[in-house]
Design an enzyme around this catalytic site. Structure first.
Site, PDB file in Angstrom:
ATOM      1  N   HIS A  79      -8.867  28.272  -0.375  1.00 44.85           N
ATOM      2  CA  HIS A  79      -9.090  28.618  -1.606  1.00 44.85           C
ATOM      3  C   HIS A  79      -8.067  27.990  -2.685  1.00 44.85           C
ATOM      4  O   HIS A  79      -8.477  27.585  -3.806  1.00 44.85           O
ATOM      5  CB  HIS A  79      -8.831  30.192  -1.844  1.00 44.85           C
ATOM      6  CG  HIS A  79      -9.258  30.857  -3.296  1.00 44.85           C
ATOM      7  ND1 HIS A  79      -8.275  31.053  -4.124  1.00 44.85           N
ATOM      8  CD2 HIS A  79     -10.474  30.897  -3.747  1.00 44.85           C
ATOM      9  CE1 HIS A  79      -8.844  31.456  -5.325  1.00 44.85           C
ATOM     10  NE2 HIS A  79     -10.057  31.273  -4.971  1.00 44.85           N
ATOM     11  N   MET A 135       6.533   0.026  13.212  1.00 46.95           N
ATOM     12  CA  MET A 135       6.887  -0.384  14.667  1.00 46.95           C
ATOM     13  C   MET A 135       7.730  -1.481  14.765  1.00 46.95           C
ATOM     14  O   MET A 135       8.441  -1.643  13.754  1.00 46.95           O
ATOM     15  CB  MET A 135       5.414  -0.952  14.973  1.00 46.95           C
ATOM     16  CG  MET A 135       4.165  -0.154  15.168  1.00 46.95           C
ATOM     17  SD  MET A 135       2.726  -0.892  15.620  1.00 46.95           S
ATOM     18  CE  MET A 135       2.587  -1.943  14.373  1.00 46.95           C
ATOM     19  N   GLY A 161       7.429  -0.891   8.671  1.00 47.75           N
ATOM     20  CA  GLY A 161       8.721  -0.152   9.342  1.00 47.75           C
ATOM     21  C   GLY A 161       8.198   0.664  10.527  1.00 47.75           C
ATOM     22  O   GLY A 161       9.063   1.521  10.958  1.00 47.75           O
ATOM     23  N   CYS A 202     -22.922  18.162  -4.908  1.00 41.51           N
ATOM     24  CA  CYS A 202     -21.763  18.894  -5.496  1.00 41.51           C
ATOM     25  C   CYS A 202     -21.062  19.214  -4.306  1.00 41.51           C
ATOM     26  O   CYS A 202     -21.474  19.216  -3.191  1.00 41.51           O
ATOM     27  CB  CYS A 202     -22.315  19.932  -6.421  1.00 41.51           C
ATOM     28  SG  CYS A 202     -23.339  21.250  -5.617  1.00 41.51           S
ATOM     29  N   ARG A 241       1.643 -10.566   2.390  1.00 43.31           N
ATOM     30  CA  ARG A 241       0.641  -9.772   2.415  1.00 43.31           C
ATOM     31  C   ARG A 241       0.337  -9.012   0.794  1.00 43.31           C
ATOM     32  O   ARG A 241       1.290  -9.295   0.299  1.00 43.31           O
ATOM     33  CB  ARG A 241       0.968  -8.411   3.279  1.00 43.31           C
ATOM     34  CG  ARG A 241       2.068  -7.765   2.879  1.00 43.31           C
ATOM     35  CD  ARG A 241       2.606  -6.739   3.976  1.00 43.31           C
ATOM     36  NE  ARG A 241       3.985  -6.230   3.405  1.00 43.31           N
ATOM     37  CZ  ARG A 241       4.859  -5.858   4.238  1.00 43.31           C
ATOM     38  NH1 ARG A 241       4.396  -5.207   5.416  1.00 43.31           N
ATOM     39  NH2 ARG A 241       6.110  -5.170   3.889  1.00 43.31           N
ATOM     40  N   LYS A 256       0.188  -9.668   9.673  1.00 44.51           N
ATOM     41  CA  LYS A 256       1.431 -10.673   9.682  1.00 44.51           C
ATOM     42  C   LYS A 256       0.864 -11.824  10.260  1.00 44.51           C
ATOM     43  O   LYS A 256       1.316 -13.120   9.689  1.00 44.51           O
ATOM     44  CB  LYS A 256       2.403  -9.779  10.321  1.00 44.51           C
ATOM     45  CG  LYS A 256       3.924 -10.534  10.131  1.00 44.51           C
ATOM     46  CD  LYS A 256       4.777  -9.638  10.803  1.00 44.51           C
ATOM     47  CE  LYS A 256       5.133  -8.155  10.217  1.00 44.51           C
ATOM     48  NZ  LYS A 256       6.159  -7.405  11.154  1.00 44.51           N
ATOM     49  N   ARG A 301       7.728 -10.086  16.903  1.00 43.23           N
ATOM     50  CA  ARG A 301       7.357  -9.009  15.753  1.00 43.23           C
ATOM     51  C   ARG A 301       5.911  -8.411  15.793  1.00 43.23           C
ATOM     52  O   ARG A 301       5.004  -9.204  16.207  1.00 43.23           O
ATOM     53  CB  ARG A 301       7.204  -9.964  14.445  1.00 43.23           C
ATOM     54  CG  ARG A 301       8.605 -10.849  14.334  1.00 43.23           C
ATOM     55  CD  ARG A 301       8.157 -11.848  13.108  1.00 43.23           C
ATOM     56  NE  ARG A 301       8.296 -11.239  11.991  1.00 43.23           N
ATOM     57  CZ  ARG A 301       8.006 -11.925  10.951  1.00 43.23           C
ATOM     58  NH1 ARG A 301       7.534 -13.219  10.836  1.00 43.23           N
ATOM     59  NH2 ARG A 301       8.216 -11.250   9.545  1.00 43.23           N
ATOM     60  N   TYR A 353     -26.841  10.853  -8.706  1.00 45.17           N
ATOM     61  CA  TYR A 353     -25.233  11.251  -9.370  1.00 45.17           C
ATOM     62  C   TYR A 353     -24.501  11.854  -8.192  1.00 45.17           C
ATOM     63  O   TYR A 353     -24.988  12.580  -7.126  1.00 45.17           O
ATOM     64  CB  TYR A 353     -25.575  12.229 -10.244  1.00 45.17           C
ATOM     65  CG  TYR A 353     -25.846  13.596 -10.278  1.00 45.17           C
ATOM     66  CD1 TYR A 353     -25.229  14.794  -9.963  1.00 45.17           C
ATOM     67  CD2 TYR A 353     -27.108  13.714 -10.572  1.00 45.17           C
ATOM     68  CE1 TYR A 353     -25.785  15.915  -9.459  1.00 45.17           C
ATOM     69  CE2 TYR A 353     -27.644  15.142 -10.209  1.00 45.17           C
ATOM     70  CZ  TYR A 353     -26.665  16.362  -9.837  1.00 45.17           C
ATOM     71  OH  TYR A 353     -27.230  17.648  -9.544  1.00 45.17           O
ATOM     72  N   SER A 392     -29.829  19.252  -4.973  1.00 46.45           N
ATOM     73  CA  SER A 392     -28.164  18.972  -5.234  1.00 46.45           C
ATOM     74  C   SER A 392     -27.528  19.559  -4.058  1.00 46.45           C
ATOM     75  O   SER A 392     -27.816  20.626  -3.661  1.00 46.45           O
ATOM     76  CB  SER A 392     -27.582  19.855  -6.308  1.00 46.45           C
ATOM     77  OG  SER A 392     -26.127  19.564  -6.437  1.00 46.45           O
TER      78      SER A 392
HETATM   79  P1  ADP Z   1       8.578  -5.413   9.683  1.00 44.86           P
HETATM   80  O1  ADP Z   1       7.092  -5.426   9.815  1.00 44.86           O
HETATM   81  O2  ADP Z   1       9.175  -4.226   9.633  1.00 44.86           O
HETATM   82  O3  ADP Z   1       8.786  -6.011   8.073  1.00 44.86           O
HETATM   83  P2  ADP Z   1       9.321  -8.122  10.450  1.00 44.86           P
HETATM   84  O4  ADP Z   1       8.498  -8.594  11.652  1.00 44.86           O
HETATM   85  O5  ADP Z   1       8.620  -8.547   9.343  1.00 44.86           O
HETATM   86  O6  ADP Z   1       9.354  -6.408  10.568  1.00 44.86           O
HETATM   87  O7  ADP Z   1      10.789  -8.411  10.742  1.00 44.86           O
HETATM   88  C1  ADP Z   1      12.002  -7.714  10.261  1.00 44.86           C
HETATM   89  C2  ADP Z   1      12.885  -8.658   9.560  1.00 44.86           C
HETATM   90  O8  ADP Z   1      13.309  -9.753  10.411  1.00 44.86           O
HETATM   91  C3  ADP Z   1      12.052  -9.353   8.337  1.00 44.86           C
HETATM   92  O9  ADP Z   1      13.170  -9.162   7.302  1.00 44.86           O
HETATM   93  C4  ADP Z   1      11.940 -10.674   8.844  1.00 44.86           C
HETATM   94  O10 ADP Z   1      11.836 -11.581   7.429  1.00 44.86           O
HETATM   95  C5  ADP Z   1      13.021 -11.136   9.497  1.00 44.86           C
HETATM   96  N1  ADP Z   1      12.352 -11.912  10.673  1.00 44.86           N
HETATM   97  C6  ADP Z   1      11.458 -11.701  11.606  1.00 44.86           C
HETATM   98  N2  ADP Z   1      11.160 -12.864  12.197  1.00 44.86           N
HETATM   99  C7  ADP Z   1      12.172 -13.712  11.895  1.00 44.86           C
HETATM  100  C8  ADP Z   1      12.455 -15.422  12.237  1.00 44.86           C
HETATM  101  N3  ADP Z   1      11.836 -15.816  13.060  1.00 44.86           N
HETATM  102  N4  ADP Z   1      13.455 -15.773  11.585  1.00 44.86           N
HETATM  103  C9  ADP Z   1      14.299 -15.140  10.679  1.00 44.86           C
HETATM  104  N5  ADP Z   1      13.887 -13.839  10.366  1.00 44.86           N
HETATM  105  C10 ADP Z   1      13.025 -13.228  10.808  1.00 44.86           C
HETATM  106 MG    MG Z   2       8.452  -7.680   7.434  1.00 47.85          MG
END
Ligand code: ADP
Ligand code: MG
Ligand code: MG
Length: 892
Positions: A470, A109, A107, A849, A353, A28, A98, A869, A782
């Site tokens: 098995h 963390m 989702g 193998c 990403r 991120k 974040r 191979y 082999s």
């Molecule tokens: P995840 O990794 O679970 O996607 P994110 O860190 O991307 O978590 O954040 C969860 C949500 O919050 C996402 O929809 C993201 O766009 C939103 N979000 C995160 N930071 C900001 C920010 N600074 N302003 C507005 N929305 C944010």
């Molecule tokens: Mg996100």
């Protein structure tokens, strides 16, 4: 200490980090830095490195003072850009905290939004936006997220309070709550926090910040993140980064919105912008399912979405987003996943990403990017994951649109999905198949005697055993769906039923009741669940042709029947690397003769039984040579301990005695005498050939007779005869002589017309050590890595289920060495064996193998040691072809 930078700022077109710094900044953080440098609109912020998370754990889960100071310095830069101050009562800067690891862990963390609010700053926000409803909504959301993530008050407690207020006000949607309702909710939330934690909700923004960073770092080790990493083989010691970023608000009214998008369709790969959004909403609302999100484009609407699209509702914003899409794709040369927010008519980018995609989409995108000259073939080869994408393409899968409640979960042992009536014995499976029914074989565990039942079934489900049991190994070999080790399953063969323990109590499945097995993720369902068939499109052929062009490793298959051989050939196999002759011994009309041969008390009797088996073996080989016309076929002479073929109870022995006309007591005595304490280390492999030469002699003769016959039919058999479990040169020499004599006898003067090789399977560590001497005699090696792993670690493959899963779970071993080659140990033996072998015979042909031949990482290793191979089960052949190509591309 402190020499490395711990905080990387980004904002206003300038970033201290770059997109290539995933290891340091997490995915991120790297994406935010890169988008900032590209000049895209990204709210300013800073990233605290993954190294800082690692240090956090080393230092007893505390944040260094130096780090806090650096963070506050970066915060000043954010304040300057945004024109607000963190904690300012009049004009407060709010931020999000974040998480973000190197590898995407969607989702898994935690993230906290709207941080910096308290009873004072919320007033400032109201004055400034003239939107009290927005301010209170942001505040109550902050308390809820912080309460849940940092203070450990479960979010359901907050939701419960929210439901209470909604009920009281007689409304259904959150959006129907007024500013006053939300303000009241904030008070209720604060009281709840006090009640649960015994403390006031922290008002100091700095305190909120440090506690949130601590929580994000701590979330690296929460249960779901931990198990996600285990399943996806992400190392536990990487740590997560923490991103602190100025908030932008999609919930400031109807000219605001938030959404997610893919730059191309993630399920088909079509070059079509694709996404979802909600107006007047924040962050996770889009995915939370509270309101139904709207489609991004008009094209999506044509596919059945009738809600208005962003393209229509906010055309200017949409066009800006389209420009971002083009810029990012051109930059990353990949399909991307985007998060965006629109605040009062202004577009902000929050994440990018590489987008997750289906197998079909992966192929389409990779080939399209080459066609549009964004990538060359070699780069494109790296864009398709052999294990995830290709494997998915080769098997039917559960229709992704189906919404389902699984009955139970086991280990995903062999991929694909299939349905059928439940049967509980191999015989029942065979009978049902003969009657034209499709069945799923459900067993406590399977044994070699179940082979025909497994072949007759669509899928196999077992209560016990792991991914190398098995059932799992045989199912993968046959390309059958398999879920193994389903602990909730109890099979009652006598009553012809199975019981599943579920949360809602036991569910009984009677013989014939339909069930569906998903071997890709391990789920079991009651009833017939719709599946979709794989489609091997033109993209597949184009892409695989590139793979074949760039790889140097050859790919063969492990196949024991002409049918498997033909399937593998269709998948691109260039020969057979392992044909196991014992599987041919389990056939219904053969087993009695096999048993007679084994139970014979003298050579004459044994030879008589072998004479009966020979034509059947010959027939098998004729079929396989024909299917593999022109390609090498490695046939391994008999390998397993003999007792595997004979009865294990006195009752069965008596039955057998009657069948083959022998004395019951004699038969039982002989069966017992074959039992061994350690069969895997006992009388098996080439040791059988040394003590009962007539067995290997019969097999060799059958092979040469078959070759001669196939040759007469105008085809080109290429036999390679393989002696198993060789540990000494003398074993090899004797058995090789025996094979050559058989050739002499069968082919006589014609010997030159059929060229064959004799070689050995290297699976005993000693063979790796004396490989130079074995290579004086052997024409190929082999590596049988299943046994080699077993013997190198000293783990019995049959018993490792009692501790190996725990070893992997506890991190004592990084991965199950039976699934992915142990490069440091077993790999070193392979390297030694190959080098020593080739020191004697420069052009010694070397292959592998065993299960590892179809594992992409292991294939990569085989490439680096210079093997000729790899050989794997038929359905893994395309996977191995791609893995081999990727290894070649990466090495150059
Ligand atoms: P995840 O990794 O679970 O996607 P994110 O860190 O991307 O978590 O954040 C969860 C949500 O919050 C996402 O929809 C993201 O766009 C939103 N979000 C995160 N930071 C900001 C920010 N600074 N302003 C507005 N929305 C944010
Ligand atoms: Mg996100
Ligand atoms: Mg072996």
């Amino acid at each position: 200490m402190g020499a490395e930078r711990a905080v990387y700022f980004f904002g206003n077109g300038v970033a201290e980090g770059t997109g290539s710094m995933r290891e340091v900044l997490g995915g991120k953080g790297a994406g935010l830095a890169e988008m900032t440098s590209l000049g895209l609109p990204v709210p300013p912020g800073f990233t605290i490195t993954t190294a800082e998370c690692v240090r956090f754990y080393k230092e007893g889960r505390t944040l260094r003072e130096d780090l806090k100071r650096d963070a506050m310095t970066a915060m000043k830069r954010v304040e300057a850009i945004v024109g607000r101050r963190f904690g300012d009562p009049e004009n407060p800067l709010l931020v999000s905290v974040r998480s973000g690891a190197r590898a995407s862990m969607p989702g898994m963390m935690d993230t906290i939004l709207n941080l910096g609010l308290n009873d004072v700053t919320v007033r400032g926000l109201i004055r400034e936006t003239s939107n009290p409803r927005f301010a209170w909504d942001s505040y109550r959301r902050f308390i809820q997220m912080f309460g849940d993530v940092v203070l450990g008050v479960d979010h359901s407690e907050f939701e419960h309070l929210m439901d209470g207020v909604k009920k009281e006000r007689g409304v259904r949607l959150d959006t129907q709550l007024t500013a006053e309702d939300l303000e009241r909710l904030v008070k209720l939330y604060q009281a709840k926090v006090k009640e649960r934690t015994g403390k006031e909700f922290p008002a100091d923004p700095s305190e909120q910040l440090w506690a949130s960073i601590t929580a994000v770092f701590s979330s690296w080790y929460n249960d779901r993140a931990y198990s996600y990493r285990r399943m996806n083989r992400i190392p536990h010691d990487w740590g997560t980064a923490a991103n602190i970023q100025a908030m932008v608000f999609g919930n400031l009214g109807e000219d605001s919105a938030t959404g997610v998008a893919f730059t191309r369709d993630p399920s088909t790969g079509e070059n079509q912008f694709y996404g979802e959004y909600l107006t007047n909403a924040q962050g996770e609302d889009v995915v939370a399912g509270i309101r139904t999100p709207h489609p991004l484009t008009v094209v999506q609407k044509d596919h059945g979405d009738d809600l208005p699209s962003l393209e229509e509702e906010m055309p200017v914003m949409f066009q800006e987003l389209v420009a971002v899409r083009a810029k990012l794709e051109a930059h990353y040369k990949d399909m991307l996943d985007l998060e965006f927010t629109i605040e009062r008519g202004r577009l902000w980018m929050l994440q990018t990403r590489s987008g997750k995609r289906t197998g079909v989409a992966a192929l389409k995108i990779a080939t399209d990017l080459v066609r549009s000259k964004m990538l060359d073939e070699r780069q494109a080869l790296l864009r398709v994951d052999p294990d995830v994408h290709l494997d998915q393409l080769l098997h039917p899968m559960i229709d992704p649109r189906a919404k389902l409640e699984p009955l139970a979960k086991g280990l995903n042992a062999s991929p694909g999905a299939a349905s059928g009536g439940a049967v509980f014995t191999a015989e029942a499976a065979v009978l049902a198949k003969a009657a034209g029914k499709t069945v799923v074989l459900v067993r406590t565990e399977t044994s070699p005697e179940d082979i025909e039942g497994m072949a007759a079934a669509q899928a196999i489900l077992t209560a016990r055993g792991g991914r190398t049991s098995h059932a799992a190994v045989v199912a993968r070999g046959m390309g059958k769906v398999c879920v193994a080790g389903c602990g909730a399953l109890h099979v009652d063969v006598a009553a012809r039923k199975a019981t599943f323990e579920t949360k809602k109590g036991p569910v009984v499945v009677n013989e014939g009741d339909p069930i569906t097995i998903d071997g890709t993720n391990g789920f079991v369902y009651f009833g017939v669940v719709p599946t979709v068939d794989p489609e091997l499109t033109g993209d597949y052929d184009v892409f695989m042709a590139w793979a074949d062009k760039h790889r140097t490793l050859r790919v063969r298959t492990n196949a024991d029947t002409p049918h498997d051989a033909a399937v593998a050939r269709k998948f691109g196999a260039e020969g057979i690397g392992l044909c196991r002759t014992e599987h041919m011994f389990f056939g219904e009309e053969r087993l009695p003769w096999v048993r007679k041969m084994i139970l014979a008390t003298n050579e004459t009797e044994r030879r008589a039984a072998l004479e009966r088996l020979k034509p059947m073996q010959r027939e098998d080989f004729v079929g396989i040579f024909t299917a593999m016309d022109g390609l090498p076929v490695t046939i391994r002479l008999l390998d397993p301990p003999l007792h595997e073929f004979v009865p294990h109870t006195e009752h069965e022995a008596a039955e057998l005695a009657r069948e083959i006309g022998m004395d019951a007591a004699d038969v039982w005595k002989r069966c017992q005498s074959l039992a061994e304490m350690n069969p895997m280390l006992g009388h098996r492999g080439c040791r059988l050939g040394i003590t009962y030469p007539e067995i290997y002699e019969m097999q060799a003769i059958a092979i040469f007779e078959a070759a001669a016959e196939v040759k007469r039919n105008g085809k080109h058999p290429v036999p390679e005869i393989m002696l198993p479990l060789i540990g000494t040169t003398e074993e090899y020499r004797r058995l090789k002589d025996l094979v050559h004599q058989a050739a002499e006898r069968v082919l006589g003067a014609n010997q030159k017309t059929i060229s064959y090789l004799v070689g050995t399977m290297i699976e005993v560590p000693r063979a790796c050590i004396v490989a130079d001497r074995i290579a004086e005699e052997a024409e190929f090696f082999s590596f049988g890595t299943n046994d080699l792993t077993q013997l190198t670690f000293g783990y019995s493959r049959d018993d490792a289920g009692t501790f190996l899963p725990q070893y992997v779970e506890l991190g004592v071993l990084p991965r199950d060495p039976f699934l992915s080659l142990d490069v440091a140990g077993v790999g070193e033996l392979i390297r030694m064996g190959t080098e020593r072998g080739r020191s004697t015979k420069k052009d010694l042909k070397v292959g592998i193998c065993g299960e590892h031949g179809g594992d992409p990482t292991s294939v990569g290793f085989c490439h680096t040691v210079g093997m000729n191979y790899v050989s794997c089960s038929p359905y893994r052949v395309p996977v191995a072809r791609l893995a081999a190509a990727q290894a070649a591309v990466r090495a150059s």
